[in-house]
Design an enzyme around this catalytic site. Sequence first.
Site, PDB file in Angstrom:
ATOM      1  CE  LYS A  58      -4.019   2.007   2.745  1.00  0.00           C
ATOM      2  NZ  LYS A  58      -4.908   1.802   3.860  1.00  0.00           N
TER       3      LYS A  58
ATOM      4  CB  SER B 121      -8.483   0.616   5.725  1.00  0.00           C
ATOM      5  OG  SER B 121      -9.395   1.837   5.874  1.00  0.00           O
TER       6      SER B 121
ATOM      7  CB  SER C 172      -8.029   3.723   2.954  1.00  0.00           C
ATOM      8  OG  SER C 172      -7.103   2.910   3.967  1.00  0.00           O
TER       9      SER C 172
END
Length: 463
Positions: free
Chosen positions: A79, A173, A149
């Site tokens: 990420k 997330s 996210s």
Amino acid sequence: MQPYELSLAAAADAIRARRLSPVELVDSVLDRIEKVEPHLGAYVTVTAEQARRAASEAEHEAAHGRYRGPLHGIPMGLKDLIDVGGMATTASSRVRADHRATADSTVAARLNAAGAVLLGKTHTHEFAFGLTTPQTRNAWDRGRVAGGSSGGSAVAVASGTATFALGTDTGGSIRVPAALNGVVGLKPTYGLVPRHGVTSLSWSLDHVGPITRTVEDAALVLTALAGHDPRDPASLSVPATDYRPGAGTDLTGLRIGLPRTYYFDNVDPRVETAVRHAIGQLETLGARLVEVDIPMTRYIQATQWGLMVPEAGAYHENSLRTVPELYQEDVRILLEASELMSAGDYVRAQRARTLMRAEWTRLLDQVDVIAAPSVPIPAVGADEATVSWPDGTVEGVSDAYVRLSAPANITGVPALTVPVGHDSVGMPIGMQLLGRPLGEPTLLRVGHAYEQTQPARELATVA
């Protein structure tokens, strides 16, 4: 089966047995990226040449008997909050377009030491402050949200453009996008995985964890990640642990908490049916179902936002005042809202969390694991802003997705989402398992046992 379709565990076995080389595996995944990434938008950047060099090095090491373990030669995505020395960490934001990391984060360094091969950085909802990741499309239906996210990481794993990936979880997330894309997501106990070198959203709620194809894969990654790092003030000092679950499916004597309150309120009937069926499957494996009441439910979402928004606002205070126009509108509005919250609001949220942790400790003395839906509704359309419930309640999409995941962030308990089927239009549904602090071995055992009773899952079909 193509190499990119292999689970981490299967690929690791093949590499160790010399039936598959890291170069073959990485080339297969890079070919998959070239084919489907333009349709999905999972990656901020793909470092193909760097990955090929790392795969070649891993192959050379394996040929000379230097096998680093089950992550040796396995391609992964990180990420874009996670620092890798010399690479940009943009947090999918124009605010950090020129930011370049000077050193590896702890988790990147540990994965590199374990032999994993970095493919690139995956998209996040800007600064992880959202539950949809609008740059990325759902792996099962490009017209639907990826979840956030950590949407890029989940879509990469679900579509075969990474064998595993890391995400972060502040209010769900990791678990939300994993559930919406039909993969496994693990939010570890708060402090078990160090966050040094990881861009923060809310330091008292942030967690780093794996997104994988299977529960066994999640255990393999967690084994490489967990452990103390004094550079993270919240890092726990715990002994090294091999988190791999055993092969058995016998859950005799295990107590599964079945919530009477909160987790099945305002939940899509398709989700409730699938999750209750999966819980029934755990019962057939010997587990005993125990009905439980979730404590302090009226305070959960207020406490989550009361902690997260002020901490995020403090982190972004300088750039919000100097370059507010560089933020996406939804994130800027949330950050600006932090300036309207008083110190008293934040202190009250802290007090509520302290009380909630104590109540959850008592709750988890009654059962070994709580089983519930991961999210109340499958992936919604990319242009949908609200969810309407039969009782007349209208809920924002982000509020709906965070609702069932927030308790684990507030309390810091570990939580695992496991796919348990699809709805009538083929969208994935996830079951969430929550356990005691440092109870990852039990969660992984239960998730793995359930998984062994199900047909092998296929990757998402990307049109």
